[in-house]
Every structure is written in structure tokens, then in C-alpha cells.
Design a protein around this motif. Structure first.
Motif, mmCIF file in Angstrom:
data_model
loop_
_atom_site.group_PDB
_atom_site.id
_atom_site.type_symbol
_atom_site.label_atom_id
_atom_site.label_comp_id
_atom_site.label_asym_id
_atom_site.label_seq_id
_atom_site.Cartn_x
_atom_site.Cartn_y
_atom_site.Cartn_z
ATOM 1 N N GLU A 181 0.737 -1.272 -0.019
ATOM 2 C CA GLU A 181 -0.141 0.184 -0.283
ATOM 3 C C GLU A 181 0.774 1.264 0.195
ATOM 4 O O GLU A 181 0.317 2.529 -0.035
ATOM 5 C CB GLU A 181 -0.905 0.007 1.248
ATOM 6 N N GLU A 182 2.165 0.990 -0.045
ATOM 7 C CA GLU A 182 3.232 2.174 0.074
ATOM 8 C C GLU A 182 3.190 3.173 1.206
ATOM 9 O O GLU A 182 3.656 4.144 0.961
ATOM 10 C CB GLU A 182 3.079 2.826 -1.377
ATOM 11 N N TYR A 183 2.991 2.418 2.247
ATOM 12 C CA TYR A 183 3.055 3.213 3.587
ATOM 13 C C TYR A 183 4.311 3.197 3.859
ATOM 14 O O TYR A 183 5.137 3.632 4.821
ATOM 15 C CB TYR A 183 1.953 2.736 4.519
ATOM 16 N N LEU A 184 4.819 1.736 3.457
ATOM 17 C CA LEU A 184 6.550 1.502 3.934
ATOM 18 C C LEU A 184 7.346 1.242 2.768
ATOM 19 O O LEU A 184 6.692 0.736 1.615
ATOM 20 C CB LEU A 184 6.326 0.122 4.794
ATOM 21 N N THR A 185 8.775 1.253 2.795
ATOM 22 C CA THR A 185 9.575 0.786 1.569
ATOM 23 C C THR A 185 10.572 -0.022 2.409
ATOM 24 O O THR A 185 10.528 -0.231 3.498
ATOM 25 C CB THR A 185 10.040 1.960 0.918
ATOM 26 N N THR A 186 11.162 -0.861 1.667
ATOM 27 C CA THR A 186 12.237 -1.716 2.099
ATOM 28 C C THR A 186 13.528 -1.526 1.329
ATOM 29 O O THR A 186 13.559 -0.941 0.288
ATOM 30 C CB THR A 186 11.628 -3.150 1.702
ATOM 31 N N TYR A 187 14.613 -1.962 2.244
ATOM 32 C CA TYR A 187 15.986 -1.806 1.599
ATOM 33 C C TYR A 187 16.849 -2.906 2.539
ATOM 34 O O TYR A 187 16.514 -3.301 3.390
ATOM 35 C CB TYR A 187 16.607 -0.672 1.724
ATOM 36 N N PHE A 188 17.762 -3.344 1.701
ATOM 37 C CA PHE A 188 18.552 -4.371 2.440
ATOM 38 C C PHE A 188 19.870 -3.661 2.971
ATOM 39 O O PHE A 188 20.501 -2.920 2.440
ATOM 40 C CB PHE A 188 19.030 -5.585 1.651
ATOM 41 N N ALA A 189 20.278 -4.391 4.084
ATOM 42 C CA ALA A 189 21.516 -3.721 4.711
ATOM 43 C C ALA A 189 22.344 -4.992 5.290
ATOM 44 O O ALA A 189 21.777 -5.791 5.559
ATOM 45 C CB ALA A 189 21.274 -2.956 6.021
ATOM 46 N N ALA A 190 23.620 -4.951 5.086
ATOM 47 C CA ALA A 190 24.540 -5.903 5.611
ATOM 48 C C ALA A 190 24.327 -6.102 7.013
ATOM 49 O O ALA A 190 23.929 -5.255 7.894
ATOM 50 C CB ALA A 190 25.810 -5.506 5.419
ATOM 51 N N SER A 191 24.463 -7.387 7.559
ATOM 52 C CA SER A 191 24.452 -7.636 9.130
ATOM 53 C C SER A 191 25.869 -8.445 9.459
ATOM 54 O O SER A 191 26.423 -9.229 8.605
ATOM 55 C CB SER A 191 23.505 -8.708 9.319
ATOM 56 N N THR A 192 26.328 -8.034 10.864
ATOM 57 C CA THR A 192 27.399 -8.710 10.996
ATOM 58 C C THR A 192 27.053 -9.895 11.712
ATOM 59 O O THR A 192 28.055 -10.726 11.795
ATOM 60 C CB THR A 192 27.994 -7.823 12.215
ATOM 61 N N GLU A 193 25.921 -10.467 11.664
ATOM 62 C CA GLU A 193 25.377 -11.746 12.198
ATOM 63 C C GLU A 193 25.020 -12.626 11.239
ATOM 64 O O GLU A 193 24.128 -13.670 11.551
ATOM 65 C CB GLU A 193 24.405 -11.593 13.287
ATOM 66 N N GLY A 194 25.212 -12.635 9.747
ATOM 67 C CA GLY A 194 24.785 -13.236 8.787
ATOM 68 C C GLY A 194 24.377 -12.778 7.602
ATOM 69 O O GLY A 194 24.980 -11.754 7.284
#
Length: 107
Positions: A53-66
Motif C-alpha cells: 500500500e506504499e506506507y512502507l518501503t524496504t531496503y537490504f543492509a549488511a548484517s554482522t550476524e549473517g
């Protein structure tokens, strides 16, 4: 706590929490669970719907835990929707409180 109460409030809780800080799904579930017990199975479909519904967007970010984590961020439309929900919530809870207080006076 009544399941229907939680269902009605979860969308607002998610928007409020993500508005203050971008979060990934598990982090969000943990943060909400400090106040309200929820099942992760109810959270992810809600996140997908709010994104669609375009109230949120997503993005990926690196994790130190996997592997990278999928973060959720609120959009300007999401902020407006959140404010509307807060107004609705305040009117609703005020009315319910008023009814309870009136009933308690009668008893």
C-alpha cells in the motif's frame, strides 16, 4: 490481552515504531513484544500489506550476524496514514473510556 484488541492496534504500533527508526522484521517483533505479545506470523503479512500500500518501503543492509537484513522504512504517505490512525485511535479510546466511566457511575 484480547486478541481482537491486539489485531486492531498492531498496524498503528508498527507504523509508530518504524517512524521512529527503520527496523527489520525480527527486530520489530522483539520491540513490539516488550509491550504486547504478538506472533511473528501476524507481523510479516502486515508488513507486506503496508509495503504494497506504499506506507512502507524496504531496503537490504549488511548484517554482522549473517546475511543481509530487509529493513522497513516509513514513506511520507505512511507518516500521514500514521497520524490519521493516531487521531482515530485517540477518538476511539476516549469514547470507550467515557462509556466505561459512565457505566461505573451507574453501578
Amino acid at each position: 490481552m484480547n486478541v481482537q484488541f491486539k489485531k486492531g492496534a498492531l498496524e498503528l504500533c508498527v507504523l509508530v515504531m518504524i517512524a521512529s527508526k527503520d527496523q527489520y522484521g525480527y527486530e520489530l517483533a522483539q520491540n513490539i513484544s516488550t509491550k504486547i505479545q504478538i506472533a511473528e506470523g501476524t507481523l510479516y503479512p502486515l508488513l507486506r500489506r503496508l509495503t504494497k500500500e506504499e506506507y512502507l518501503t524496504t531496503y537490504f543492509a549488511a548484517s554482522t550476524e549473517g546475511p543481509s537484513r530487509k529493513y522497513y522504512s516509513i514513506t511520507p504517505e505512511g507518516r500521514t496514514y500514521k497520524e490519521t490512525l493516531i487521531q482515530d485511535w485517540n477518538m476511539f479510546t476516549s469514547a470507550v473510556t467515557e462509556l466505561i466511566e459512565e457505566e461505573n457511575k451507574i453501578e
